[in-house]
Design an enzyme around this catalytic site. Structure first.
Site, PDB file in Angstrom:
ATOM      1  CB  CYS A   1      -0.996  -0.125   1.195  1.00 27.17           C
ATOM      2  SG  CYS A   1      -1.949   1.728   1.419  1.00 27.17           S
ATOM      3  CG  ASN A   2       1.513   3.202  -3.567  1.00 25.93           C
ATOM      4  OD1 ASN A   2       0.731   2.854  -4.062  1.00 25.93           O
ATOM      5  ND2 ASN A   2       2.852   3.155  -3.898  1.00 25.93           N
ATOM      6  CB  THR A   3      -1.852   5.300   1.947  1.00 22.54           C
ATOM      7  OG1 THR A   3      -2.440   5.952   0.535  1.00 22.54           O
ATOM      8  CG2 THR A   3      -2.342   6.329   2.786  1.00 22.54           C
TER       9      THR A   3
ATOM     10  CB  CYS B   1      -2.950   3.491  -6.744  1.00 21.87           C
ATOM     11  SG  CYS B   1      -4.256   2.629  -5.611  1.00 21.87           S
ATOM     12  CB  THR B   2      -1.098  -1.535  -4.760  1.00 20.46           C
ATOM     13  OG1 THR B   2      -2.180  -1.213  -3.920  1.00 20.46           O
ATOM     14  CG2 THR B   2       0.259  -1.069  -4.115  1.00 20.46           C
TER      15      THR B   2
END
Length: 266
Positions: free
Chosen positions: A70-72, A181-182
């Site tokens: 997750c990028n976030t 975004c994944t």
């Protein structure tokens, strides 16, 4: 041999599928957070709290590595996760593939587009990535309104609408599109088609799943072996509770790859 992955939702499927292809004999632990999703609107403290819950639940299964798919969560929670879990458990974050995309574009003079959530597109995080790695490349951020949510829910109509809208905002000259975004890697072919290509045609798409998989195996001291017997098991956790893959996961090839064929057909 066991590899764990975590995300608020099914964005982890692309990286999980990459691990499954590289090591069909590896057991996978997928730690999702349906009770706390989406993570994006939360503040850094809230994201870290939810990420810790998922990471601790996965760590209890004693994997050789943990992928933060997750990028976030990688932006806000990775230092905290590493401080608690490493060195006993290697923790691998996910960063949009801006560096390799920019490097390739700089040599050809082509343009790069970064597809990401609206929050990420306008973030200082993405701007820092561009400033650090642009290397002279012309990079344009493309906010993809509602795309991650549509993919999470497996809503075909909303996916098509969100992909088409983002494609219209993508410069025609862009020959590389970074999937920031994944979730987006799950509909990569549809994105390519919307941008005027299919198969090997159209812009090159730069995701992070394969690179993250390679890093996780390296940190765990595991060599890739795509020809290994497909004996790997699957454990799914929902906010720490043992569960199954969400139904929407099985609408994607990556999700179906993770489960036995009879389960995928149900």
């Amino acid at each position: 041999m066991k590899i764990a992955l975590m995300d608020s939702g099914i964005g982890l499927l692309a990286a999980a599928a990459a691990v499954r292809r590289a090591r069909p004999d590896a057991d996978l632990v997928l730690s999702l957070d349906p009770d706390g999703m989406p993570w994006g609107p939360r503040d850094a403290e809230g994201i870290t709290e939810r990420a810790l819950l998922c990471a601790r639940a996965a760590a209890a299964y004693e994997p050789e590595a943990l992928i933060v798919a997750c990028n976030t969560a990688s932006v806000h929670a990775l230092p905290t996760l590493r401080a608690e879990l490493e060195p006993a458990l290697p923790v691998i974050g996910t960063v949009p593939a801006v560096k390799p995309a920019a490097a390739a574009a700089a040599t050809t003079g082509s343009r790069v587009a970064i597809w990401a959530t609206p929050a990420t597109t306008g973030s200082s995080y993405q701007q820092q990535l561009i400033e650090e790695f642009a290397n002279g490349a012309d990079i344009t951020g493309v906010p993809c309104h509602g795309l991650a949510e549509a993919i999470e829910n497996g809503d075909e109509q909303l996916i098509s609408a969100a992909v088409e809208a983002a494609a219209e905002r993508t410069p025609a000259e862009a020959r590389t599109v970074v999937l920031g975004c994944t979730h987006y890697e799950l509909v990569g072919e549809r994105i390519r088609e919307a941008l005027g290509g299919s198969g090997s045609g159209g812009p090159a798409l730069q995701g992070s799943a394969v690179a993250v998989c390679a890093q996780a195996l390296r940190r765990a001291g595991i060599s890739p072996d795509p020809g290994a017997a497909p004996t790997g098991g699957l454990t799914v956790l929902h906010s720490g509770r043992t569960s199954t893959l969400p139904a929407a996961a099985l609408t994607y090839a990556e999700g179906r790859l993770l489960v036995p064929a009879p389960a995928a057909r149900r």
